[in-house]
Scaffold this motif. Structure first.
Motif, mmCIF file in Angstrom:
data_model
loop_
_atom_site.group_PDB
_atom_site.id
_atom_site.type_symbol
_atom_site.label_atom_id
_atom_site.label_comp_id
_atom_site.label_asym_id
_atom_site.label_seq_id
_atom_site.Cartn_x
_atom_site.Cartn_y
_atom_site.Cartn_z
ATOM 1 N N UNK A 15 0.833 -1.216 0.000
ATOM 2 C CA UNK A 15 0.000 0.000 0.000
ATOM 3 C C UNK A 15 0.860 1.254 0.000
ATOM 4 N N UNK A 16 1.942 1.241 0.766
ATOM 5 C CA UNK A 16 2.828 2.401 0.805
ATOM 6 C C UNK A 16 3.496 2.601 -0.551
ATOM 7 N N UNK A 17 3.925 1.485 -1.175
ATOM 8 C CA UNK A 17 4.549 1.599 -2.495
ATOM 9 C C UNK A 17 3.554 2.137 -3.526
ATOM 10 N N UNK A 18 2.334 1.648 -3.476
ATOM 11 C CA UNK A 18 1.313 2.112 -4.426
ATOM 12 C C UNK A 18 1.032 3.600 -4.232
ATOM 13 N N UNK A 19 1.107 4.052 -2.997
ATOM 14 C CA UNK A 19 0.809 5.451 -2.686
ATOM 15 C C UNK A 19 1.947 6.385 -3.112
ATOM 16 N N UNK A 27 12.146 2.220 0.007
ATOM 17 C CA UNK A 27 13.059 1.140 0.384
ATOM 18 C C UNK A 27 12.524 0.531 1.678
ATOM 19 N N UNK A 28 11.807 -0.592 1.590
ATOM 20 C CA UNK A 28 11.172 -1.146 2.793
ATOM 21 C C UNK A 28 12.133 -2.007 3.612
ATOM 22 N N UNK A 29 11.869 -2.053 4.894
ATOM 23 C CA UNK A 29 12.618 -2.943 5.784
ATOM 24 C C UNK A 29 11.724 -3.315 6.954
ATOM 25 N N UNK A 30 11.689 -4.597 7.277
ATOM 26 C CA UNK A 30 10.932 -5.057 8.439
ATOM 27 C C UNK A 30 11.777 -4.934 9.693
ATOM 28 N N UNK A 101 0.649 11.223 4.745
ATOM 29 C CA UNK A 101 2.034 10.884 4.418
ATOM 30 C C UNK A 101 2.511 11.634 3.178
ATOM 31 N N UNK A 102 1.717 11.586 2.090
ATOM 32 C CA UNK A 102 2.115 12.244 0.851
ATOM 33 C C UNK A 102 2.381 13.730 1.020
ATOM 34 N N UNK A 103 1.424 14.488 1.591
ATOM 35 C CA UNK A 103 1.666 15.921 1.797
ATOM 36 C C UNK A 103 2.867 16.214 2.688
ATOM 37 N N UNK A 104 3.075 15.403 3.729
ATOM 38 C CA UNK A 104 4.210 15.637 4.612
ATOM 39 C C UNK A 104 5.524 15.391 3.875
#
Length: 348
Positions: A15-19, A27-30, A101-104
């Motif tokens: 979802x974050x990548x799509x957004x 660059x995701x990390x768990x 998130x996007x605006x920030x």
């Protein structure tokens, strides 16, 4: 812009990548992964801060990413009580929902570009503001965990406010605080900044600037025990809620009075910053003869800060309008002090 996304739930990553992609490189990390993020870009932390094991994992990651200046934490609205925890971990910004998130990120990206341009001022939160917010978060977090606060946190916050104002002026401090923080932390940092600016304006010694600054830093510490549903209510409090809110000066005094190095003057400021000269204030209904000079200065600073705060449901009141309200409080505030405050309110 590179967004280093640290999360505790793999299902959040698509979802974050799509957004954000392709405008940003995600660059995701768990949590718990050993893969390195690198040191550039923005760190975005989206994890449940109620779980201490995850908090410890975040600390480890942050220790590896000291070079990253922007640390954006996602704290969902229903977990609002975790905001203090986020700031204690080192957050420079907080968003309350994925929609923010996007605006920030756009704001952070624009600020980065502006800071890279010749003769431009940086639009990111200055170190003094980040450190000050972290100190407030640490104190509030200690109280929420039934621990005593460490006065060195208040001293550090006060010293950072004084340094920032002496270097850049009160106006820059007020603008930056309102841009990067909200709610109780914003109010505390505004009051401390205004009180310090007031003390400098009327020629206080360094010792007295720090003394008033410390009283301002600690003045609302009792709000750590007020329910967040009241503290952050987007509108006027009802009579029952207002009665609870009015307990915060006495609560703050009770929390601080046993600390070995706390001065009586600071305790006086914490307990009595809502008292008025005509005896209509609270919690003790003091009249003029029993209200100290420090409290009189602190009360003016506190009222002015409350009026010019930036809140989600209303913009800041213009400083000239806020000063007019102070000027109209004859009988409640000391008139010569309000007149002395004019340059702080309108010019600084």
């Amino acid at each position: 812009m590179r967004v280093c996304y640290l999360t505790d739930e793999p299902s959040k990553i698509p979802a974050i990548r799509a957004m954000l992609e392709p405008h940003h490189l995600v660059v995701p990390r768990l949590l718990g992964d050993k893969a390195s993020f690198g040191s550039d870009g923005v760190l975005m932390v989206d994890a449940d801060l109620r779980v201490m094991a995850r908090v410890e994992q975040i600390k480890v990651t942050l220790s590896e990413l000291r070079a990253v200046t922007e640390k954006l934490f996602v704290v969902q609205k229903h977990l609002h009580h975790m905001v203090a925890q986020a700031y204690a971990l080192g957050a420079t910004s907080i968003v309350r929902s994925n929609r923010e998130i996007g605006p920030k990120l756009a704001q952070i990206e624009a600020a980065a570009k502006a800071s890279a341009a010749p003769e431009a001022n940086s639009g990111t939160a200055r170190p003094e503001i980040v450190d000050c917010a972290r100190a407030f978060a640490t104190m509030f977090s200690a109280i929420n965990h039934d621990q005593s606060i460490d006065l060195s946190d208040a001293e550090r916050a006060t010293a950072r406010v004084i340094a920032g104002i002496e270097r850049d002026g009160l106006g820059a401090w007020l603008d930056d605080v309102r841009r990067y923080h909200e709610g109780t932390f914003q109010h505390c940092m505004l009051v401390t900044g205004i009180a310090v600016g007031f003390a400098i304006e009327i020629g206080f010694t360094d010792f007295d600037i720090k003394r008033l600054g410390m009283a301002a830093t600690l003045h609302d510490i009792g709000k750590a025990r007020i329910p967040l549903s009241i503290l952050d209510k987007p509108g006027r409090l009802d009579p029952k809620e207002n009665e609870i809110m009015r307990q915060h000066p006495a609560i703050g005094h009770e929390l601080l009075k046993a600390l070995p190095d706390i001065s009586q003057e600071i305790l006086d400021g914490v307990r009595h910053h809502h008292e008025y000269l005509d005896g209509t204030g609270y919690p003790d209904g003091l009249s003029a003869g029993k209200i100290s000079d420090l409290v009189r200065l602190l009360t003016i600073s506190d009222i002015f800060a409350a009026l010019i705060e930036s809140r989600p449901y209303r913009p800041p009141m213009p400083r000239q309008d806020a000063y007019k309200i102070l000027s109209d409080m004859d009988g409640k505030l000391e008139t010569p002090l309000v007149k002395a405050f004019r340059n702080v309110a309108l010019v600084a």
